[in-house]
Scaffold this motif. Structure first.
Motif, mmCIF file in Angstrom:
data_model
loop_
_atom_site.group_PDB
_atom_site.id
_atom_site.type_symbol
_atom_site.label_atom_id
_atom_site.label_comp_id
_atom_site.label_asym_id
_atom_site.label_seq_id
_atom_site.Cartn_x
_atom_site.Cartn_y
_atom_site.Cartn_z
ATOM 1 N N THR A 151 4.094 8.545 -6.080
ATOM 2 C CA THR A 151 3.685 8.039 -7.396
ATOM 3 C C THR A 151 3.945 6.538 -7.527
ATOM 4 O O THR A 151 3.133 5.821 -8.126
ATOM 5 C CB THR A 151 4.427 8.782 -8.520
ATOM 6 O OG1 THR A 151 5.843 8.658 -8.334
ATOM 7 C CG2 THR A 151 4.050 10.249 -8.543
ATOM 8 N N THR A 152 5.049 6.052 -6.975
ATOM 9 C CA THR A 152 5.338 4.621 -7.092
ATOM 10 C C THR A 152 4.366 3.759 -6.292
ATOM 11 O O THR A 152 4.218 2.568 -6.576
ATOM 12 C CB THR A 152 6.780 4.311 -6.647
ATOM 13 O OG1 THR A 152 7.027 4.889 -5.354
ATOM 14 C CG2 THR A 152 7.792 4.876 -7.640
ATOM 15 N N MET A 153 3.695 4.346 -5.307
ATOM 16 C CA MET A 153 2.667 3.588 -4.588
ATOM 17 C C MET A 153 1.525 3.183 -5.522
ATOM 18 O O MET A 153 0.899 2.143 -5.344
ATOM 19 C CB MET A 153 2.106 4.418 -3.433
ATOM 20 C CG MET A 153 3.055 4.562 -2.254
ATOM 21 S SD MET A 153 2.325 5.541 -0.917
ATOM 22 C CE MET A 153 3.664 5.536 0.274
ATOM 23 N N LEU A 183 7.724 -1.667 -3.526
ATOM 24 C CA LEU A 183 9.185 -1.725 -3.472
ATOM 25 C C LEU A 183 9.780 -2.017 -4.849
ATOM 26 O O LEU A 183 10.839 -1.497 -5.195
ATOM 27 C CB LEU A 183 9.631 -2.790 -2.465
ATOM 28 C CG LEU A 183 9.401 -2.449 -0.994
ATOM 29 C CD1 LEU A 183 9.754 -3.637 -0.102
ATOM 30 C CD2 LEU A 183 10.218 -1.224 -0.589
ATOM 31 N N VAL A 184 9.103 -2.867 -5.626
ATOM 32 C CA VAL A 184 9.568 -3.141 -6.987
ATOM 33 C C VAL A 184 9.627 -1.850 -7.795
ATOM 34 O O VAL A 184 10.611 -1.569 -8.491
ATOM 35 C CB VAL A 184 8.647 -4.167 -7.685
ATOM 36 C CG1 VAL A 184 8.953 -4.250 -9.184
ATOM 37 C CG2 VAL A 184 8.815 -5.545 -7.047
ATOM 38 N N SER A 185 8.578 -1.033 -7.688
ATOM 39 C CA SER A 185 8.538 0.225 -8.431
ATOM 40 C C SER A 185 9.498 1.258 -7.853
ATOM 41 O O SER A 185 10.206 1.951 -8.595
ATOM 42 C CB SER A 185 7.114 0.781 -8.419
ATOM 43 O OG SER A 185 7.039 1.988 -9.142
ATOM 44 N N LEU A 186 9.546 1.368 -6.545
ATOM 45 C CA LEU A 186 10.413 2.362 -5.907
ATOM 46 C C LEU A 186 11.879 2.122 -6.258
ATOM 47 O O LEU A 186 12.658 3.074 -6.431
ATOM 48 C CB LEU A 186 10.223 2.314 -4.388
ATOM 49 C CG LEU A 186 10.965 3.371 -3.561
ATOM 50 C CD1 LEU A 186 10.455 4.769 -3.893
ATOM 51 C CD2 LEU A 186 10.783 3.085 -2.064
ATOM 52 N N CYS A 187 12.248 0.850 -6.378
ATOM 53 C CA CYS A 187 13.638 0.495 -6.712
ATOM 54 C C CYS A 187 13.879 0.442 -8.220
ATOM 55 O O CYS A 187 14.980 0.064 -8.657
ATOM 56 C CB CYS A 187 13.983 -0.858 -6.093
ATOM 57 S SG CYS A 187 13.918 -0.886 -4.290
#
Length: 287
Positions: free
Chosen positions: A85-87, A213-217
């Motif tokens: 989803t974060t992708m 990476l911004v969203s995943l973190c």
């Protein structure tokens, strides 16, 4: 600025960009010049054009909530689903960056390099003007699209529920935690901008990787996060005070610090001697 000077700036930038394309690993000075000249062009753009571009970016960045929300509503509850989803968060940034729309966090580095190069009140005013116009356009665009997403009936209740769950994180933390999250987000987005002139056809991949990476973190981005925070406001799940105090102010300050201090200033520092040397040579030629 005289038309001739504008043409000279554009010609110089095109020359630098051709150099970047021809060099397998361009050095820091070449990258600095490519970004600086691009920033110089942005500082001289008409205010109306900047605002419309920034407003369009505020609308487009909503895809960074819409796509993850749709994916979240379709995927089962599992640890791996967050990776997928974060992708989707990258989609809005791909549209904005590749579409050359004005995004505030990109401008924490692009116009700052001309200011570091020419530390004058005139250039400082131009940077503040650009930041004000772009930030206002971005935020107004995110508010408009948030109202449409919440009340236009385009999305099913399951997707709306996913939007609410994703958006909750925007205002779930205190000022200090949000500020730190925003510093890291501003740093990563500014690094992405610094890399882009050297990436060529790989630019979409770099944009996808850095923004994913911004969203995943679970980091805080003042424009993309405004879509989420405004969604909570317009659906009654949060107040404007929550938006301003728990999200907007700490995120704005953190993004600015991450982009300006950690990328623009530090990367300028490594090329400052070459910049001063080039300035001296150009001054001697003019004499």
């Amino acid at each position: 600025m005289p038309q001739r000077d504008k043409s000279d700036t554009k010609a110089r930038r095109h020359e630098i960009l051709r150099t970047v394309d021809e060099i397998a690993r361009p050095d820091a000075y070449v990258l600095h010049e490519a970004i600086r000249l691009g920033g110089d062009e942005e500082l001289r753009r008409h205010g109306g054009a900047l605002f419309l571009s920034a407003f369009a970016a505020g609308l487009s960045i909503a895809l960074s909530m819409i796509v993850p929300g749709v994916l979240k509503s379709l995927l089962p509850e599992a640890e791996w689903s967050k990776i997928v989803t974060t992708m989707g968060y990258s989609v809005g940034f791909l549209v904005v960056v590749l579409g050359r729309q004005q995004l505030f966090t990109e401008n924490t580095i692009t116009p700052v390099l001309p200011l570091l190069h020419d530390r004058s009140a005139k250039t400082g005013w131009r940077v503040l003007r650009l930041w004000t116009i772009v930030l206002f356009g971005n935020i107004l665009g995110t508010l408009a699209i948030s109202v449409l997403i919440a009340h236009a009936g385009a999305f099913s209740p399951d997707v709306q529920k996913a939007f609410a769950e994703i958006s909750h994180d925007a205002i779930a933390h205190d000022f200090a935690a949000t500020f730190v999250k925003a510093v890291f987000a501003g740093w990563m987005i500014a690094l992405m901008v610094w890399f882009l002139p050297a990436t060529g056809s790989a630019a979409p991949l770099i944009i996808m990787l850095m923004t994913w990476l911004v969203s995943l973190c679970s980091l805080a981005h003042v424009v993309a996060g405004s879509v989420e925070a405004f969604y909570l406001v317009v659906t009654g799940a949060a107040s404007l005070g929550d938006y301003a105090g728990r999200f907007f102010l700490p995120t704005l300050l953190g993004n600015l610090f991450g982009g300006v201090a950690l990328v623009a200033v530090l990367n300028f520092g490594q090329v400052a001697p070459e910049v001063e040397e080039t300035r001296e040579v150009e001054g001697e030629r003019e004499d």
